[in-house]
Design an enzyme around this catalytic site. Structure first.
Site, PDB file in Angstrom:
ATOM      1  CG  HIS A  12      -0.316  -0.068   2.536  1.00 26.02           C
ATOM      2  ND1 HIS A  12      -0.862  -0.746   3.598  1.00 26.02           N
ATOM      3  CD2 HIS A  12       0.838   0.469   3.004  1.00 26.02           C
ATOM      4  CE1 HIS A  12      -0.073  -0.602   4.647  1.00 26.02           C
ATOM      5  NE2 HIS A  12       0.962   0.135   4.315  1.00 26.02           N
ATOM      6  CG  HIS A 193       8.335  -1.740   3.585  1.00 30.84           C
ATOM      7  ND1 HIS A 193       7.454  -2.740   3.905  1.00 30.84           N
ATOM      8  CD2 HIS A 193       7.695  -0.587   3.896  1.00 30.84           C
ATOM      9  CE1 HIS A 193       6.336  -2.221   4.386  1.00 30.84           C
ATOM     10  NE2 HIS A 193       6.450  -0.908   4.403  1.00 30.84           N
ATOM     11  CD  GLU A 240       3.039  -1.679   6.368  1.00 29.82           C
ATOM     12  OE1 GLU A 240       2.927  -0.510   6.760  1.00 29.82           O
ATOM     13  OE2 GLU A 240       3.212  -1.953   5.163  1.00 29.82           O
TER      14      GLU A 240
HETATM   15  C1  DHB Z   1       6.360   3.223   2.254  1.00 31.64           C
HETATM   16  C2  DHB Z   1       5.717   2.017   2.409  1.00 31.64           C
HETATM   17  C3  DHB Z   1       4.685   1.866   3.337  1.00 31.64           C
HETATM   18  O1  DHB Z   1       4.022   0.698   3.572  1.00 31.64           O
HETATM   19  C4  DHB Z   1       4.292   2.951   4.090  1.00 31.64           C
HETATM   20  O2  DHB Z   1       3.258   2.802   4.943  1.00 31.64           O
HETATM   21  C5  DHB Z   1       4.961   4.175   3.978  1.00 31.64           C
HETATM   22  C6  DHB Z   1       5.991   4.307   3.038  1.00 31.64           C
HETATM   23  C7  DHB Z   1       7.447   3.411   1.250  1.00 31.64           C
HETATM   24  O3  DHB Z   1       7.862   2.432   0.606  1.00 31.64           O
HETATM   25  O4  DHB Z   1       7.896   4.528   1.039  1.00 31.64           O
HETATM   26 FE    FE Z   2       2.568   0.954   5.415  1.00 34.41          FE
END
Ligand code: DHB
Ligand code: FE
Length: 282
Positions: A12, A193, A240
């Site tokens: 997301h 991430h 997440e």
């Molecule tokens: C990013 C990814 C996320 O899930 C989020 O909530 C905020 C930023 C990103 O990849 O920049």
């Molecule tokens: Fe996020």
């Protein structure tokens, strides 16, 4: 009877929402990302779900460090689009389904999941970016949405096992709702991430590939992943992915995979997306 007909998971990333809002889908950087959702948009136009139970996490938009519900269910008629610092995204408000949402709240709480009932909240990119990816540009979302916000922002988040069991309880709750409704369950966020600290920018393709495989083949292996393992293998925001397990728990034992997509890079995140169907429809 209401029945769960399919499940969708997707990352997301807020930058995907910004690219979409600025009509950058066909640019060199973004075309491979949006390309992964073309099949999905055609598929969902045919499926025409009535309601989506959408498991996502709020990113300190509706909630803050002042108040952090572990599991919150939206029972409102309508949800405004959150201002995350650059003004609200130019997408329609999200319409709820208060009657089914209240039924879910009752069924889940009696089933020993202590949901927080929310009658007013704004929804952020965790919910609206997946809607844009799946439905594209529209003046009105063609579906009602029951937001299910999960805390993954402040330690301790719920375990993946607890999320899976919540999905199973959602399956039972939907099956006991009298109206004939086509319901989908979505889980958003992930994949690997990390947005902060010395490992910022971490991506783990091997972990993500195995997670995508196991969503279909061996969800029990995913149920056992600990917080520590998420942190080590998928970065600080990889947690997440527990929202994906809500979707998987809601689909029952056997599923068929209709669509799978994985792409890096998109902002700081490995973008993953699955569409699954329960093998036996409820
Ligand atoms: C990013 C990814 C996320 O899930 C989020 O909530 C905020 C930023 C990103 O990849 O920049
Ligand atoms: Fe996020």
């Amino acid at each position: 009877m209401a029945r769960i007909t399919a499940g969708v998971t997707t990352s997301h990333v807020p930058a995907i929402g910004a690219a979409f809002d600025q009509a950058l889908e066909d640019t060199e950087y973004w075309a491979p990302v949006f390309g992964g959702y073309k099949w999905s948009q055609e598929w969902i136009a045919h499926e025409r779900p009535d309601v989506i139970v959408l498991a996502y996490n709020d990113h300190a938009s509706a909630f803050s460090l002042e108040m952090i519900p572990t599991f919150a269910i939206g029972c409102a008629d309508e949800y405004r689009v959150a201002d995350e610092g650059f003004g609200p995204r130019p997408v329609p408000n999200v319409m709820g389904h208060p009657d089914l949402a209240c039924h879910l709240a009752q069924s889940l709480i009696l089933d020993e999941f202590d949901m927080t009932v929310v009658n007013q909240m704004d929804v952020d990119h965790g919910l609206t970016v997946p809607l844009s990816l799946m439905f594209g540009r529209t003046d009105r979302w063609p579906v009602k949405v029951i937001p299910l916000a999960v805390n993954v922002v402040q330690y301790p988040p719920p375990t993946g096992e607890r999320c899976f069991k919540l999905g199973q309880a959602i399956r039972r709750a939907v099956a006991s709702y009298d109206e004939d409704l086509n319901v989908q369950v979505w889980g958003t966020g992930g994949m690997s991430h990390q947005l902060q600290g010395t490992r910022a920018g971490l991506i783990n393709k091997e972990f993500d590939d195995a997670f995508l495989d196991n969503m279909v083949e061996n969800p029990d292996a995913l149920r056992r992943i600990s917080h520590f393992e998420y942190l080590r293998e998928s970065g600080s925001e990889g947690i997440e992915l527990v929202m994906w397990l809500i979707m998987r728990g809601a689909l029952g034992d056997d599923v068929t995979m209709l669509h799978r997509f994985y792409h890096v890079p998109a902002s700081n995140t490995a973008v993953g997306h699955l569409i699954l169907k329960p093998s036996t429809r409820e």
